[in-house]
Motif scaffolding. Structure first.
Motif, mmCIF file in Angstrom:
data_model
loop_
_atom_site.group_PDB
_atom_site.id
_atom_site.type_symbol
_atom_site.label_atom_id
_atom_site.label_comp_id
_atom_site.label_asym_id
_atom_site.label_seq_id
_atom_site.Cartn_x
_atom_site.Cartn_y
_atom_site.Cartn_z
ATOM 1 N N VAL A 18 4.883 -5.091 -9.286
ATOM 2 C CA VAL A 18 4.403 -4.449 -8.070
ATOM 3 C C VAL A 18 2.946 -4.035 -8.258
ATOM 4 O O VAL A 18 2.588 -3.472 -9.298
ATOM 5 N N PHE A 19 2.119 -4.318 -7.250
ATOM 6 C CA PHE A 19 0.726 -3.891 -7.233
ATOM 7 C C PHE A 19 0.530 -2.965 -6.042
ATOM 8 O O PHE A 19 0.607 -3.413 -4.894
ATOM 9 N N GLU A 20 0.304 -1.688 -6.299
ATOM 10 C CA GLU A 20 0.094 -0.728 -5.226
ATOM 11 C C GLU A 20 -1.387 -0.765 -4.844
ATOM 12 O O GLU A 20 -2.239 -0.233 -5.557
ATOM 13 N N ALA A 41 -11.448 -4.567 -1.614
ATOM 14 C CA ALA A 41 -11.629 -5.242 -2.903
ATOM 15 C C ALA A 41 -11.565 -4.240 -4.046
ATOM 16 O O ALA A 41 -11.022 -4.545 -5.118
ATOM 17 N N THR A 42 -12.082 -3.040 -3.835
ATOM 18 C CA THR A 42 -12.040 -2.013 -4.872
ATOM 19 C C THR A 42 -10.606 -1.620 -5.191
ATOM 20 O O THR A 42 -10.223 -1.485 -6.359
ATOM 21 N N SER A 43 -9.808 -1.430 -4.141
ATOM 22 C CA SER A 43 -8.399 -1.076 -4.343
ATOM 23 C C SER A 43 -7.646 -2.198 -5.043
ATOM 24 O O SER A 43 -6.821 -1.951 -5.942
ATOM 25 N N ARG A 44 -7.912 -3.433 -4.675
ATOM 26 C CA ARG A 44 -7.242 -4.570 -5.317
ATOM 27 C C ARG A 44 -7.561 -4.613 -6.809
ATOM 28 O O ARG A 44 -6.669 -4.777 -7.642
ATOM 29 N N ARG A 45 -8.831 -4.466 -7.136
ATOM 30 C CA ARG A 45 -9.232 -4.507 -8.546
ATOM 31 C C ARG A 45 -8.623 -3.344 -9.326
ATOM 32 O O ARG A 45 -8.168 -3.522 -10.462
ATOM 33 N N ALA A 46 -8.604 -2.158 -8.719
ATOM 34 C CA ALA A 46 -8.051 -0.984 -9.404
ATOM 35 C C ALA A 46 -6.572 -1.166 -9.715
ATOM 36 O O ALA A 46 -6.064 -0.627 -10.704
ATOM 37 N N ILE A 96 0.805 -1.222 0.000
ATOM 38 C CA ILE A 96 0.000 0.000 0.000
ATOM 39 C C ILE A 96 0.835 1.266 0.000
ATOM 40 O O ILE A 96 0.402 2.314 -0.488
ATOM 41 N N ASN A 97 2.060 1.201 0.537
ATOM 42 C CA ASN A 97 2.886 2.388 0.729
ATOM 43 C C ASN A 97 3.607 2.749 -0.576
ATOM 44 O O ASN A 97 4.410 1.967 -1.082
ATOM 45 N N PRO A 98 3.367 3.945 -1.130
ATOM 46 C CA PRO A 98 4.011 4.304 -2.403
ATOM 47 C C PRO A 98 5.528 4.300 -2.338
ATOM 48 O O PRO A 98 6.195 3.912 -3.310
ATOM 49 N N LEU A 120 -6.776 -9.739 -9.569
ATOM 50 C CA LEU A 120 -8.022 -10.465 -9.767
ATOM 51 C C LEU A 120 -8.161 -11.549 -8.715
ATOM 52 O O LEU A 120 -7.202 -12.270 -8.419
ATOM 53 N N ASP A 121 -9.342 -11.669 -8.148
ATOM 54 C CA ASP A 121 -9.590 -12.692 -7.134
ATOM 55 C C ASP A 121 -9.433 -14.089 -7.722
ATOM 56 O O ASP A 121 -9.727 -14.337 -8.894
ATOM 57 N N GLY A 122 -8.993 -15.014 -6.873
ATOM 58 C CA GLY A 122 -8.974 -16.422 -7.227
ATOM 59 C C GLY A 122 -7.952 -16.818 -8.268
ATOM 60 O O GLY A 122 -8.132 -17.826 -8.956
ATOM 61 N N ARG A 123 -6.838 -16.080 -8.387
ATOM 62 C CA ARG A 123 -5.867 -16.392 -9.440
ATOM 63 C C ARG A 123 -4.519 -16.888 -8.907
ATOM 64 O O ARG A 123 -3.756 -17.489 -9.664
#
Length: 224
Positions: A94-96, A102-107, A71-73, A111-114
């Protein structure tokens, strides 16, 4: 550590620059070592910081793709630098993102379940139970913004059915760890970790499989 603040891991196979806040050490090495070498899907390091666990996992499993979720830039910038430093840009990203959202993860493109494997070293302390440091970077690394169960829920949402999960935590948080994975993982195995012989365990390494019905197992202890 050298003069340019570069730490060596895995007998020098990985070189890592770390910033303020949490600095990777034994916990990161032990967690990354839970990576099976035959993983050829996606490995996610949740709460990756500068990328120590995920980058070691990438070396342990040379056919896997790895995502560092943070989460930390500033930590994300360090993680990207460390990916390039170690020549792993072809397999590590890297995924920030906020794992709790869930909204932040998708943005961020998650993707869930991968994921075939999720590794996590969550913040060990609850704000109500400890004196929180005024250093924001250190506080974010060590003090949880939400209950452990919410962190685990977000992490497991990203795990595929039959995927493997590994988490390191304080030994005295064992009850909270088991409650967090109850009904979500099976085949849970607990490995107590001792800093020295004859002393109480300081850490536990918890492993499990999403959707498994296998019983709980208590593994032989590891003494550092």
């Amino acid at each position: 550590m050298s003069g340019d603040d570069i730490d060596g891991f895995m007998e020098g196979r990985l070189r890592l620059r770390q910033g303020r806040g949490h600095r990777a050490g034994h916990d990161a090495v032990l967690l990354a070592a839970a990576t099976p070498p035959d993983v050829d899907g996606l490995i996610l390091d949740i709460g990756a910081g500068a990328g120590a666990v995920g980058l070691m996992a990438a070396i342990h499993a040379p056919e896997a793709r790895v995502g560092l979720v943070e989460i930390n830039p500033q930590s994300c910038a360090l993680a990207r630098e460390n990916i390039d430093r170690n020549g792993l840009a072809a397999r590590v990203s890297v995924f920030e993102a906020d794992i709790l959202s869930a909204t932040s993860r998708r943005a961020a493109g998650l993707l869930d379940g991968r994921a075939a494997l999720v590794l996590t070293n969550p913040p060990f302390h609850e704000a109500a139970r400890v004196r929180v440091t005024p250093d924001a970077a250190k506080a974010r690394a060590h003090v949880a913004a939400a209950p452990l169960s919410e962190w685990v829920r977000g992490a497991l949402a990203l795990l595929a059915p039959g995927g493997r999960f590994a988490m390191i935590h304080r030994a005295d948080a064992l009850a909270d760890c088991l409650a967090a994975v109850a009904g979500r993982l099976g085949g849970v195995a607990i490995e107590p970790i001792y800093s020295r012989a004859g002393a109480p365990a300081t850490r536990i390494l918890l492993r499990g499989v999403k959707g498994s019905k296998a019983p709980l197992a208590l593994l032989p202890p590891l003494t550092l």
